[in-house]
Design a protein around this motif. Sequence first.
Motif, short mmCIF file in Angstrom:
data_model
loop_
_atom_site.label_atom_id
_atom_site.label_comp_id
_atom_site.label_asym_id
_atom_site.label_seq_id
_atom_site.Cartn_x
_atom_site.Cartn_y
_atom_site.Cartn_z
N GLN A 12 0.83 -1.21 0.00
CA GLN A 12 0.00 0.00 0.00
C GLN A 12 0.87 1.26 0.00
O GLN A 12 0.57 2.23 -0.69
N GLU A 13 1.94 1.23 0.76
CA GLU A 13 2.86 2.37 0.80
C GLU A 13 3.55 2.55 -0.55
O GLU A 13 3.73 3.68 -1.03
N MET A 14 3.94 1.44 -1.17
CA MET A 14 4.56 1.51 -2.49
C MET A 14 3.59 2.15 -3.49
O MET A 14 3.97 3.00 -4.29
N ARG A 15 2.33 1.75 -3.43
CA ARG A 15 1.33 2.33 -4.32
C ARG A 15 1.20 3.83 -4.10
O ARG A 15 1.12 4.61 -5.04
N ARG A 16 1.17 4.23 -2.84
CA ARG A 16 1.05 5.65 -2.51
C ARG A 16 2.23 6.44 -3.08
O ARG A 16 2.05 7.50 -3.68
N LEU A 17 3.43 5.90 -2.92
CA LEU A 17 4.62 6.58 -3.45
C LEU A 17 4.60 6.67 -4.98
O LEU A 17 4.91 7.71 -5.55
N ILE A 18 4.21 5.59 -5.61
CA ILE A 18 4.17 5.58 -7.08
C ILE A 18 3.09 6.54 -7.58
O ILE A 18 3.35 7.36 -8.47
N ALA A 19 1.91 6.47 -7.00
CA ALA A 19 0.80 7.34 -7.43
C ALA A 19 1.12 8.80 -7.18
O ALA A 19 0.72 9.68 -7.96
N GLY A 20 1.85 9.08 -6.13
CA GLY A 20 2.19 10.46 -5.79
C GLY A 20 3.29 11.05 -6.66
O GLY A 20 3.52 12.26 -6.68
N GLY A 21 4.01 10.20 -7.38
CA GLY A 21 5.06 10.68 -8.26
C GLY A 21 6.30 11.17 -7.55
O GLY A 21 7.19 11.74 -8.17
N THR A 22 6.41 10.96 -6.26
CA THR A 22 7.54 11.44 -5.47
C THR A 22 8.88 10.93 -5.96
O THR A 22 9.88 11.65 -5.89
N LEU A 23 8.89 9.71 -6.47
CA LEU A 23 10.14 9.10 -6.89
C LEU A 23 10.40 9.24 -8.38
O LEU A 23 11.40 8.73 -8.88
#
Length: 176
Positions: free
Chosen positions: A139-150
């Motif tokens: 879920q955290e990985m999804r949040r990071l990917i969706a947020g475009g932070t990386l």
Amino acid sequence: MNKSAESAVPLVRIGIAGFGTAGRSFVPAIKSNPGFELVAFAEPAPHIRSEIATELGAAAYASLSDMLAHPGLDAVYIATPTVMHEEHVSQALLAGKHVLVEKPMAVNVAHARSMVDAAKAAGRVCVVGHSHGYDLPIQEMRRLIAGGTLGRVRMVNTSCYTDWMLRPRRNDELDI
């Protein structure tokens, strides 16, 4: 599905076929979710049936076919050995039950297709479990990917370490 008298949460009355490691590991999730009630289980071993019936207060059956006649049963978790999945999933779907089948779904693609076709014909849901999609790291990985932070995702590697390989095995699981 029936409505719980205590809340507006739909109550799914579920049965478990097979009370080995997979079947037992599913019980805490059922107990902790107010939308589910474990009402029955099927287990051919009499000593396990007796122990679990006492422990959980659910109706105990010696076979899946007997359990499928349990009044009010909405869905079945198939936690039997993989070689039995096609037969057991088909039985449950023909009885009008929704199905969660333990992974691996089948021993070959033909059996998997047969189960998919049976679910379509019965107008019931057949889901293969389990998925790690609801695990917190995913879920955290999804949040990071969706947020475009990386930035743009180029590759994802994950590892999941458990004691699965160290758990006791049946003889047929070790017969190569």
